[in-house]
Design a protein around this motif. Structure first.
Motif, PDB file in Angstrom:
ATOM      1  N   UNK A  98       0.843  -1.188   0.000  1.00  0.00           N
ATOM      2  CA  UNK A  98       0.000   0.000   0.000  1.00  0.00           C
ATOM      3  C   UNK A  98       0.882   1.243   0.000  1.00  0.00           C
ATOM      4  N   UNK A  99       0.299   2.368  -0.389  1.00  0.00           N
ATOM      5  CA  UNK A  99       1.037   3.616  -0.256  1.00  0.00           C
ATOM      6  C   UNK A  99       0.955   4.074   1.203  1.00  0.00           C
ATOM      7  N   UNK A 100       1.525   5.222   1.525  1.00  0.00           N
ATOM      8  CA  UNK A 100       1.568   5.701   2.906  1.00  0.00           C
ATOM      9  C   UNK A 100       0.172   5.974   3.466  1.00  0.00           C
ATOM     10  N   UNK A 101      -0.809   6.205   2.587  1.00  0.00           N
ATOM     11  CA  UNK A 101      -2.177   6.458   3.025  1.00  0.00           C
ATOM     12  C   UNK A 101      -2.987   5.176   3.195  1.00  0.00           C
ATOM     13  N   UNK A 102      -2.390   4.033   2.886  1.00  0.00           N
ATOM     14  CA  UNK A 102      -3.077   2.756   3.026  1.00  0.00           C
ATOM     15  C   UNK A 102      -3.862   2.326   1.807  1.00  0.00           C
ATOM     16  N   UNK A 103      -3.656   2.990   0.688  1.00  0.00           N
ATOM     17  CA  UNK A 103      -4.351   2.609  -0.541  1.00  0.00           C
ATOM     18  C   UNK A 103      -3.554   1.508  -1.239  1.00  0.00           C
ATOM     19  N   UNK A 104      -4.179   0.366  -1.508  1.00  0.00           N
ATOM     20  CA  UNK A 104      -3.453  -0.756  -2.118  1.00  0.00           C
ATOM     21  C   UNK A 104      -2.870  -0.405  -3.490  1.00  0.00           C
ATOM     22  N   UNK A 105      -1.615  -0.786  -3.672  1.00  0.00           N
ATOM     23  CA  UNK A 105      -0.927  -0.604  -4.952  1.00  0.00           C
ATOM     24  C   UNK A 105      -0.823  -1.946  -5.666  1.00  0.00           C
ATOM     25  N   UNK A 106      -0.387  -2.966  -4.940  1.00  0.00           N
ATOM     26  CA  UNK A 106      -0.251  -4.323  -5.474  1.00  0.00           C
ATOM     27  C   UNK A 106      -0.771  -5.304  -4.424  1.00  0.00           C
ATOM     28  N   UNK A 107      -1.369  -6.378  -4.893  1.00  0.00           N
ATOM     29  CA  UNK A 107      -1.857  -7.395  -3.970  1.00  0.00           C
ATOM     30  C   UNK A 107      -1.949  -8.733  -4.683  1.00  0.00           C
ATOM     31  N   UNK A 108      -1.706  -9.794  -3.933  1.00  0.00           N
ATOM     32  CA  UNK A 108      -1.879 -11.145  -4.455  1.00  0.00           C
ATOM     33  C   UNK A 108      -3.211 -11.719  -3.989  1.00  0.00           C
ATOM     34  N   UNK A 109      -4.007 -10.905  -3.291  1.00  0.00           N
ATOM     35  CA  UNK A 109      -5.302 -11.335  -2.782  1.00  0.00           C
ATOM     36  C   UNK A 109      -6.411 -10.702  -3.619  1.00  0.00           C
ATOM     37  N   UNK A 110      -7.621 -11.234  -3.489  1.00  0.00           N
ATOM     38  CA  UNK A 110      -8.745 -10.660  -4.229  1.00  0.00           C
ATOM     39  C   UNK A 110      -9.044  -9.250  -3.692  1.00  0.00           C
ATOM     40  N   UNK A 111      -9.699  -8.407  -4.500  1.00  0.00           N
ATOM     41  CA  UNK A 111      -9.918  -7.008  -4.108  1.00  0.00           C
ATOM     42  C   UNK A 111     -10.680  -6.815  -2.795  1.00  0.00           C
ATOM     43  N   UNK A 112     -11.685  -7.635  -2.537  1.00  0.00           N
ATOM     44  CA  UNK A 112     -12.472  -7.489  -1.311  1.00  0.00           C
ATOM     45  C   UNK A 112     -11.609  -7.794  -0.082  1.00  0.00           C
ATOM     46  N   UNK A 113     -10.866  -8.888  -0.130  1.00  0.00           N
ATOM     47  CA  UNK A 113      -9.991  -9.264   0.986  1.00  0.00           C
ATOM     48  C   UNK A 113      -8.885  -8.228   1.166  1.00  0.00           C
ATOM     49  N   UNK A 114      -8.335  -7.727   0.070  1.00  0.00           N
ATOM     50  CA  UNK A 114      -7.302  -6.700   0.128  1.00  0.00           C
ATOM     51  C   UNK A 114      -7.810  -5.463   0.851  1.00  0.00           C
ATOM     52  N   UNK A 115      -8.980  -4.990   0.476  1.00  0.00           N
ATOM     53  CA  UNK A 115      -9.548  -3.804   1.135  1.00  0.00           C
ATOM     54  C   UNK A 115      -9.878  -4.066   2.594  1.00  0.00           C
ATOM     55  N   UNK A 116     -10.317  -5.270   2.892  1.00  0.00           N
ATOM     56  CA  UNK A 116     -10.623  -5.622   4.271  1.00  0.00           C
ATOM     57  C   UNK A 116      -9.355  -5.555   5.131  1.00  0.00           C
ATOM     58  N   UNK A 117      -8.285  -6.164   4.662  1.00  0.00           N
ATOM     59  CA  UNK A 117      -7.034  -6.131   5.417  1.00  0.00           C
ATOM     60  C   UNK A 117      -6.489  -4.713   5.547  1.00  0.00           C
ATOM     61  N   UNK A 118      -6.441  -3.973   4.438  1.00  0.00           N
ATOM     62  CA  UNK A 118      -5.848  -2.635   4.500  1.00  0.00           C
ATOM     63  C   UNK A 118      -6.670  -1.689   5.364  1.00  0.00           C
ATOM     64  N   UNK A 119      -7.989  -1.802   5.327  1.00  0.00           N
ATOM     65  CA  UNK A 119      -8.814  -0.885   6.112  1.00  0.00           C
ATOM     66  C   UNK A 119      -8.666  -1.099   7.610  1.00  0.00           C
ATOM     67  N   UNK A 120      -8.320  -2.303   8.029  1.00  0.00           N
ATOM     68  CA  UNK A 120      -8.113  -2.575   9.454  1.00  0.00           C
ATOM     69  C   UNK A 120      -6.646  -2.471   9.877  1.00  0.00           C
ATOM     70  N   UNK A 121      -5.758  -3.004   9.069  1.00  0.00           N
ATOM     71  CA  UNK A 121      -4.356  -3.119   9.467  1.00  0.00           C
ATOM     72  C   UNK A 121      -3.609  -1.792   9.410  1.00  0.00           C
ATOM     73  N   UNK A 122      -3.805  -0.988   8.383  1.00  0.00           N
ATOM     74  CA  UNK A 122      -3.047   0.261   8.240  1.00  0.00           C
ATOM     75  C   UNK A 122      -3.304   1.219   9.405  1.00  0.00           C
ATOM     76  N   UNK A 123      -4.552   1.434   9.853  1.00  0.00           N
ATOM     77  CA  UNK A 123      -4.734   2.299  11.031  1.00  0.00           C
ATOM     78  C   UNK A 123      -4.062   1.760  12.290  1.00  0.00           C
TER      79      UNK A 123
END
Length: 97
Positions: free
Chosen positions: A23-48
């Motif tokens: 992800x970038x510094x703001x937590x927006x995914x740049x690259x992922x090996x996971x599906x989009x829904x799972x990627x957003x789920x992880x980034x929305x919880x983990x980055x904060x």
């Protein structure tokens, strides 16, 4: 960026790795090996959480900085490696023998 791509491929090849997210510094995914829904789920919880841990480390000792964050549950472990420009999030299954 090529070096980061190679590192992500190397990490993903290890046994038990479920996925990697960059992800970038703001937590927006740049690259992922996971599906989009799972990627957003992880980034929305983990980055904060990672940002709070990073701030906590700095508040405790301003000369120190967070280099790695590990969050472990019964089934998975999430490893977060922060950098000024991005976060690398690694999800792996817990091996129970």
């Amino acid at each position: 960026m090529l070096e980061v791509e190679e590192t992500l491929k190397r990490i993903a090849s290890h046994k038990g790795i479920t996925g990697t997210i960059l992800t970038n510094a703001d937590g927006i995914p740049i690259r992922s090996t996971m599906d989009p829904v799972t990627t957003l789920q992880y980034t929305s919880y983990i980055v904060p959480i990672a940002l709070k841990a990073k701030n906590f480390t700095y508040d405790v000792d301003c000369k120190d900085s967070m280099t790695l964050l590990r969050i472990r549950s019964r089934l998975n472990e999430v490893i977060v490696v922060p950098n000024g420009e991005y976060y690398v999030i690694i999800v792996q299954k817990i091996c129970v023998d």
